[in-house]
Design an enzyme around this catalytic site. Structure first.
Site, short mmCIF file in Angstrom:
data_model
loop_
_atom_site.label_atom_id
_atom_site.label_comp_id
_atom_site.label_asym_id
_atom_site.label_seq_id
_atom_site.Cartn_x
_atom_site.Cartn_y
_atom_site.Cartn_z
N ASP A 22 0.78 -1.24 0.00
CA ASP A 22 0.00 0.00 0.00
C ASP A 22 0.82 1.30 0.00
O ASP A 22 0.45 2.26 0.68
CB ASP A 22 -0.94 0.02 1.21
CG ASP A 22 -1.86 -1.19 1.27
OD1 ASP A 22 -1.87 -1.99 0.32
OD2 ASP A 22 -2.56 -1.34 2.29
N LYS A 81 -7.37 -4.13 -2.67
CA LYS A 81 -7.97 -4.71 -1.46
C LYS A 81 -8.69 -3.63 -0.68
O LYS A 81 -8.46 -2.43 -0.88
CB LYS A 81 -6.90 -5.38 -0.58
CG LYS A 81 -5.88 -4.42 0.01
CD LYS A 81 -4.84 -5.19 0.80
CE LYS A 81 -3.83 -4.27 1.48
NZ LYS A 81 -4.42 -3.44 2.57
N CYS A 113 -2.38 -2.34 8.21
CA CYS A 113 -2.22 -3.44 7.25
C CYS A 113 -0.96 -4.26 7.49
O CYS A 113 -0.96 -5.47 7.25
CB CYS A 113 -2.27 -2.90 5.82
SG CYS A 113 -3.88 -2.20 5.40
#
Length: 204
Positions: A22, A81, A113
């Site tokens: 990410d 996601k 995450c």
């Protein structure tokens, strides 16, 4: 019969994978973001030289934007996601690699995450190596507590250079000269030095 030894956390190219979590445009406000991405980029360069597979995720890319170009992740297909863990998005990748033992984990945010990915991977019986100089959060308390929490749960905390040298293993390795050029410049400071100077109750 030999006694079962401790889990030393050895890292080998043939049984490792690099997770890139990410590192997207809308997360540029995360503390030490340029440094985190720079270190993750050198992990990716080394992974490619040593043929260590890599996977890349993006959290809700419609709203949070694409992966930043400075990561150098061209050629990797980002997996979108919404879950605060990479594992559901990369489940098939994990299932297709029965030889997998170690996951090298980079990205953001450490308390969200990264932490949840680490816990999910540990739950699967995999060794998790958190690249501490390639993980961060907006809030540094969140970051440091997350690192301590992952360590408590059984993850290994490592620096990028430490893991790179474990992966290459030997100065006689045919790719060592190329890797040496990558690590010749020290990793950029990402604010962790103070954590390890003097007593810190989080890392006792």
């Amino acid at each position: 019969m030999a006694a079962v030894g401790p889990n030393l956390g050895r890292v080998l190219p043939g049984s490792s994978i690099l997770f890139l979590c990410d590192m997207q445009e809308k997360f540029r406000h995360v503390a030490y973001f340029p440094q985190i991405v720079s270190v993750a980029a050198r992990m990716l360069k080394v992974a490619r030289l040593l043929e260590v597979p890599a996977v890349l995720t993006e959290q809700y890319p419609t709203g949070l934007g694409p992966t930043v170009p400075e990561l150098g992740a061209g050629g990797l297909r980002p997996m979108a996601k919404t879950c605060f863990s990479m594992v559901p998005a990369v489940q098939q990748e994990l299932d297709n690699r029965p030889q997998l033992r170690s996951v090298l984990l980079c990205g953001i945010e450490a308390h969200a995450c990264i932490l949840n990915t680490a816990l999910d991977l540990l739950d699967r019986g995999l060794q998790v190596h958190v690249v501490v100089d390639a993980c961060s959060s907006r809030n540094q308390v969140d970051r440091l507590v997350a690192l301590a929490r992952m360590r408590q749960s059984g993850a290994f905390l490592s620096t990028s250079e430490g893991l790179i040298l474990q992966l290459v293993g030997d100065a006689a390795h045919p790719r060592f000269k190329e890797i040496q050029k990558i690590i010749k410049e020290p990793a950029q400071d990402s604010g962790l030095l103070g954590v390890f100077q003097g007593p810190n109750p989080l890392f006792r």
